[in-house]
Design a protein around this motif. Structure first.
Motif, PDB file in Angstrom:
ATOM      1  N   THR A 235      -3.972   2.678   4.262  1.00  0.00           N
ATOM      2  CA  THR A 235      -3.374   3.978   4.584  1.00  0.00           C
ATOM      3  C   THR A 235      -3.687   5.028   3.535  1.00  0.00           C
ATOM      4  O   THR A 235      -4.137   6.131   3.852  1.00  0.00           O
ATOM      5  CB  THR A 235      -1.842   3.841   4.731  1.00  0.00           C
ATOM      6  OG1 THR A 235      -1.561   2.845   5.696  1.00  0.00           O
ATOM      7  CG2 THR A 235      -1.221   5.153   5.165  1.00  0.00           C
TER       8      THR A 235
ATOM      9  N   THR B  12       8.145  -2.979   5.563  1.00  0.00           N
ATOM     10  CA  THR B  12       7.193  -3.124   6.672  1.00  0.00           C
ATOM     11  C   THR B  12       5.762  -3.254   6.172  1.00  0.00           C
ATOM     12  O   THR B  12       4.992  -4.043   6.722  1.00  0.00           O
ATOM     13  CB  THR B  12       7.227  -1.887   7.603  1.00  0.00           C
ATOM     14  OG1 THR B  12       8.366  -1.116   7.365  1.00  0.00           O
ATOM     15  CG2 THR B  12       7.210  -2.288   9.030  1.00  0.00           C
ATOM     16  N   ASP B  13       5.416  -2.476   5.184  1.00  0.00           N
ATOM     17  CA  ASP B  13       4.045  -2.458   4.686  1.00  0.00           C
ATOM     18  C   ASP B  13       3.861  -3.453   3.544  1.00  0.00           C
ATOM     19  O   ASP B  13       4.824  -3.855   2.877  1.00  0.00           O
ATOM     20  CB  ASP B  13       3.676  -1.052   4.205  1.00  0.00           C
ATOM     21  CG  ASP B  13       3.503  -0.076   5.347  1.00  0.00           C
ATOM     22  OD1 ASP B  13       2.787  -0.424   6.298  1.00  0.00           O
ATOM     23  OD2 ASP B  13       4.082   1.017   5.284  1.00  0.00           O
TER      24      ASP B  13
ATOM     25  N   SER C 218      -1.948  -3.014   3.770  1.00  0.00           N
ATOM     26  CA  SER C 218      -1.716  -1.865   4.650  1.00  0.00           C
ATOM     27  C   SER C 218      -1.600  -0.565   3.864  1.00  0.00           C
ATOM     28  O   SER C 218      -2.045   0.486   4.324  1.00  0.00           O
ATOM     29  CB  SER C 218      -0.468  -2.088   5.512  1.00  0.00           C
ATOM     30  OG  SER C 218       0.688  -2.146   4.712  1.00  0.00           O
ATOM     31  N   VAL C 219      -1.025  -0.628   2.664  1.00  0.00           N
ATOM     32  CA  VAL C 219      -0.937   0.574   1.823  1.00  0.00           C
ATOM     33  C   VAL C 219      -2.326   1.014   1.391  1.00  0.00           C
ATOM     34  O   VAL C 219      -2.658   2.202   1.419  1.00  0.00           O
ATOM     35  CB  VAL C 219      -0.021   0.336   0.594  1.00  0.00           C
ATOM     36  CG1 VAL C 219      -0.124   1.485  -0.396  1.00  0.00           C
ATOM     37  CG2 VAL C 219       1.407   0.150   1.023  1.00  0.00           C
TER      38      VAL C 219
ATOM     39  N   VAL D 254       4.225   5.152   4.688  1.00  0.00           N
ATOM     40  CA  VAL D 254       4.445   3.901   3.956  1.00  0.00           C
ATOM     41  C   VAL D 254       5.942   3.606   3.975  1.00  0.00           C
ATOM     42  O   VAL D 254       6.753   4.388   3.482  1.00  0.00           O
ATOM     43  CB  VAL D 254       3.920   4.015   2.503  1.00  0.00           C
ATOM     44  CG1 VAL D 254       4.242   2.760   1.723  1.00  0.00           C
ATOM     45  CG2 VAL D 254       2.432   4.285   2.493  1.00  0.00           C
TER      46      VAL D 254
ATOM     47  N   ASN E  72       4.921  -7.288  -0.516  1.00  0.00           N
ATOM     48  CA  ASN E  72       5.493  -6.320   0.413  1.00  0.00           C
ATOM     49  C   ASN E  72       6.064  -5.131  -0.350  1.00  0.00           C
ATOM     50  O   ASN E  72       6.514  -5.274  -1.491  1.00  0.00           O
ATOM     51  CB  ASN E  72       6.591  -6.969   1.257  1.00  0.00           C
ATOM     52  CG  ASN E  72       6.054  -8.103   2.108  1.00  0.00           C
ATOM     53  OD1 ASN E  72       4.969  -7.996   2.672  1.00  0.00           O
ATOM     54  ND2 ASN E  72       6.790  -9.205   2.169  1.00  0.00           N
TER      55      ASN E  72
END
Length: 156
Positions: A54, A45-46, A50-51, A41, A101
């Motif tokens: 992941t 970027t994430d 996306s977290v 993470v 973000n």
């Protein structure tokens, strides 16, 4: 002679069964943290999606701010009937900006655990302390008596 051997064998078995109940055990509670996934993470970027893909759903979110996610992992050890002792704890806090973000990734350990020691078995209060007899007999004649403002009294 046989009864002595049988009695000693029974005593040894009883001691063995009793000692077996005093065994300690370890337990993992909360999120099982994978170091590689947690280090993947990245700030900037994430995002929330996306977290979540992941690391999965967080253990809990911030109480006053939905843009803070917490992943809590705790390992405890217990021996016999004692209270569990924390051997390892990791809290991964991920903060998001208004756009969703990742703004910051923070990690803390068991140094954040607070030990709370209650004050005896009673809560201290302000005011006058009454004895048992004052509490028990203190209201006799005050409720419902003639000349008082209690139920059934005339309040004259």
């Amino acid at each position: 002679m046989t009864s002595i051997r049988l009695a000693s064998l029974a005593a040894i078995v009883a001691i063995g069964l009793t000692a077996g109940g005093c065994a300690g055990y370890r337990e993992s509670r909360g999120y099982i943290l994978d170091e590689q996934l947690a280090s993947a993470v990245q700030v900037g970027t994430d995002n929330k999606t996306s977290v979540e893909k992941t690391l999965g759903r967080p253990t809990f979110t911030g109480q006053f701010n939905d843009n803070e996610w917490y992943y809590v992992s705790r390992n405890t050890s217990t021996f016999a009937f004692r209270n569990p002792r924390v051997t390892q704890q990791t809290v991964l806090r991920i903060r998001f900006d208004a756009a969703g973000n990742v703004a910051a990734v923070e990690r803390t350990g068991k140094e954040q655990i607070a030990s709370i020691d209650p004050y005896g078995k009673t809560t201290p209060t302000l005011g006058r302390r009454k004895s048992f007899f004052e509490e028990f007999f203190g209201n006799i004649g005050t409720v419902g008596g003639v000349g008082t403002a209690g139920q059934g009294g005339r309040g004259q």
